[in-house]
Design a protein around this motif. Structure first.
Motif, PDB file in Angstrom:
ATOM      1  N   LEU A  35       0.831  -1.204   0.000  1.00 22.14           N
ATOM      2  CA  LEU A  35       0.000   0.000   0.000  1.00 22.14           C
ATOM      3  C   LEU A  35       0.864   1.252   0.000  1.00 22.14           C
ATOM      4  CD1 LEU A  35      -2.673   1.479   0.181  1.00 22.14           C
ATOM      5  CD2 LEU A  35      -2.690   1.036   2.651  1.00 22.14           C
ATOM      6  N   ALA A  36       1.885   1.282   0.860  1.00 17.88           N
ATOM      7  CA  ALA A  36       2.758   2.452   0.924  1.00 17.88           C
ATOM      8  C   ALA A  36       3.494   2.661  -0.395  1.00 17.88           C
ATOM      9  CB  ALA A  36       3.755   2.295   2.073  1.00 17.88           C
ATOM     10  N   ALA A  53      -1.536  12.065   4.356  1.00 17.00           N
ATOM     11  CA  ALA A  53      -1.347  10.925   5.250  1.00 17.00           C
ATOM     12  C   ALA A  53      -1.965   9.677   4.637  1.00 17.00           C
ATOM     13  CB  ALA A  53      -1.980  11.202   6.608  1.00 17.00           C
ATOM     14  N   LEU A  54      -1.260   8.554   4.768  1.00 15.02           N
ATOM     15  CA  LEU A  54      -1.778   7.267   4.326  1.00 15.02           C
ATOM     16  C   LEU A  54      -1.939   6.399   5.561  1.00 15.02           C
ATOM     17  CD1 LEU A  54      -2.311   5.541   1.684  1.00 15.02           C
ATOM     18  CD2 LEU A  54      -0.048   4.559   2.139  1.00 15.02           C
ATOM     19  N   SER A  55      -3.084   5.736   5.687  1.00 17.09           N
ATOM     20  CA  SER A  55      -3.326   4.913   6.868  1.00 17.09           C
ATOM     21  C   SER A  55      -3.999   3.610   6.498  1.00 17.09           C
ATOM     22  CB  SER A  55      -4.186   5.667   7.885  1.00 17.09           C
ATOM     23  OG  SER A  55      -5.476   5.918   7.363  1.00 17.09           O
ATOM     24  N   ILE A  71      -1.204   5.156  10.909  1.00 20.85           N
ATOM     25  CA  ILE A  71      -0.559   5.987   9.898  1.00 20.85           C
ATOM     26  C   ILE A  71       0.682   5.273   9.364  1.00 20.85           C
ATOM     27  CG2 ILE A  71       0.608   8.166   9.426  1.00 20.85           C
ATOM     28  CD1 ILE A  71      -2.327   8.522   9.842  1.00 20.85           C
ATOM     29  N   LEU A  72       0.695   5.021   8.056  1.00 18.08           N
ATOM     30  CA  LEU A  72       1.812   4.328   7.416  1.00 18.08           C
ATOM     31  C   LEU A  72       2.806   5.296   6.787  1.00 18.08           C
ATOM     32  CD1 LEU A  72      -0.139   1.558   5.442  1.00 18.08           C
ATOM     33  CD2 LEU A  72       0.872   1.365   7.719  1.00 18.08           C
ATOM     34  N   LEU A  73       2.291   6.410   6.305  1.00 18.60           N
ATOM     35  CA  LEU A  73       3.123   7.320   5.514  1.00 18.60           C
ATOM     36  C   LEU A  73       2.629   8.745   5.678  1.00 18.60           C
ATOM     37  CD1 LEU A  73       5.241   7.746   3.129  1.00 18.60           C
ATOM     38  CD2 LEU A  73       3.287   7.458   1.592  1.00 18.60           C
ATOM     39  N   ILE A  74       3.552   9.674   5.829  1.00 21.90           N
ATOM     40  CA  ILE A  74       3.234  11.108   5.854  1.00 21.90           C
ATOM     41  C   ILE A  74       4.105  11.813   4.826  1.00 21.90           C
ATOM     42  CG2 ILE A  74       3.472  13.261   7.154  1.00 21.90           C
ATOM     43  CD1 ILE A  74       1.089  11.865   8.093  1.00 21.90           C
ATOM     44  N   VAL A  87      -0.108  14.360  12.218  1.00 18.46           N
ATOM     45  CA  VAL A  87       0.237  13.238  13.080  1.00 18.46           C
ATOM     46  C   VAL A  87       1.492  12.556  12.557  1.00 18.46           C
ATOM     47  CG1 VAL A  87      -2.128  12.841  13.832  1.00 18.46           C
ATOM     48  CG2 VAL A  87      -1.301  11.732  11.758  1.00 18.46           C
ATOM     49  N   LYS A  88       2.145  11.801  13.425  1.00 17.40           N
ATOM     50  CA  LYS A  88       3.388  11.121  13.062  1.00 17.40           C
ATOM     51  C   LYS A  88       3.111   9.734  12.496  1.00 17.40           C
ATOM     52  CE  LYS A  88       6.119  13.386  16.685  1.00 17.40           C
ATOM     53  NZ  LYS A  88       6.949  13.152  17.910  1.00 17.40           N
ATOM     54  N   PRO A  89       3.984   9.245  11.608  1.00 16.86           N
ATOM     55  CA  PRO A  89       3.865   7.853  11.152  1.00 16.86           C
ATOM     56  C   PRO A  89       3.883   6.908  12.348  1.00 16.86           C
ATOM     57  CG  PRO A  89       5.436   9.050   9.795  1.00 16.86           C
ATOM     58  CD  PRO A  89       5.090   9.966  10.937  1.00 16.86           C
TER      59      PRO A  89
END
Length: 259
Positions: A87-88, A107-109, A118-121, A132-134
């Protein structure tokens, strides 16, 4: 704790992981004697680590043959890691394009048992950032991403969340089951959701769903920024750019709309 035990415990963990990797690579059941030869150590030392890995649920022992193989738990863990990586990877370039187009952080979650992880910012280009933080876990009832998971994820998820107490993170967090249900229904209709001031005062996110090759909901992509720049009612352009990005990521994962 003294240096010696600490160092010994680290070495024990490293050796247990080496054993786990060895069994996984063999792709078949393995005996203690074989592993002792492979690692040039005693069978008793191998056996101690195998007991730990079996107790943790990562290996299984066949009582008849006394051989060891990887467990369903380990396979499920590997699958989850693989899906997160996939996904990332599928989203990274699209997320950067969306950030460059809108100026907002992206943001990717991915959904988990208790929220969206959260996987990616992709940070915004602003001198002042609010996001928010990864690795952060966003609750279902207090985030745009969580509402998207409730709208498009497992059909049993929404009833469970509505039946449980909901944590109030800010004075604006939704804790009323009926209000949350209505917002989830709206998210399902419009295919986007927001969460102004719900997880953090001053922060808003606009989220949309991502689907995999089988048409299953797999995660959410979101624009995140100050409520000043992503209002409670987002602009038409913000929604359009976000949904276009979500569709691109879904296509990268093999999703074909209408099929």
């Amino acid at each position: 704790m003294s240096a010696t035990p600490h160092g010994g415990s680290i070495q024990a963990v490293e050796f247990a992981l080496e054993i786990l990797e060895y069994v996984a690579r063999c792709q078949t059941s393995v005996g203690v004697s074989e592993m002792a030869r492979a690692f040039d150590t005693t069978k008793s030392r191998i056996h101690r680590h195998l007991q730990t890995l079996v107790s943790a649920g990562y290996l299984i022992r066949n009582e008849d043959t006394e051989r060891y193989s990887i467990s369903a738990r380990l396979m499920a863990l590997g699958q989850a890691v693989s899906e997160s990586f996939e996904l990332a990877t599928a989203a990274r370039d699209v997320a950067r394009e969306l950030r460059d187009l809108t100026g907002h952080a992206v943001a990717l979650s991915q959904p988990e048992q208790d929220g969206n992880r959260i996987l990616l910012i992709v940070p915004s280009r602003s001198n002042i950032e609010i996001h928010v933080k990864p690795g952060s876990l966003l609750a279902f009832n207090s985030s745009a991403q969580g509402k998207i998971s409730l709208a498009f994820g497992d059909s049993l998820l929404l009833p469970r969340v509505l039946s449980e107490p909901m944590e109030m993170r800010t004075p604006f967090t939704i804790t009323d089951p009926e209000r949350l249900r209505l917002e989830v229904e709206a998210a399902r209709r419009q295919r986007w959701a927001v969460g102004p001031n719900e997880s953090m005062i001053g922060l808003n996110a606009l989220a949309a769903p991502i689907f995999d090759a089988l048409g299953n909901y797999i995660g959410a992509i979101a624009l995140t920024d100050s409520v000043q720049y992503i209002p409670e009612t987002p602009t038409t352009d913000q929604v359009r750019h976000l949904q276009t990005a979500a569709a691109k990521i879904s296509a990268n994962l093999g999703y074909r709309a209408g099929k």
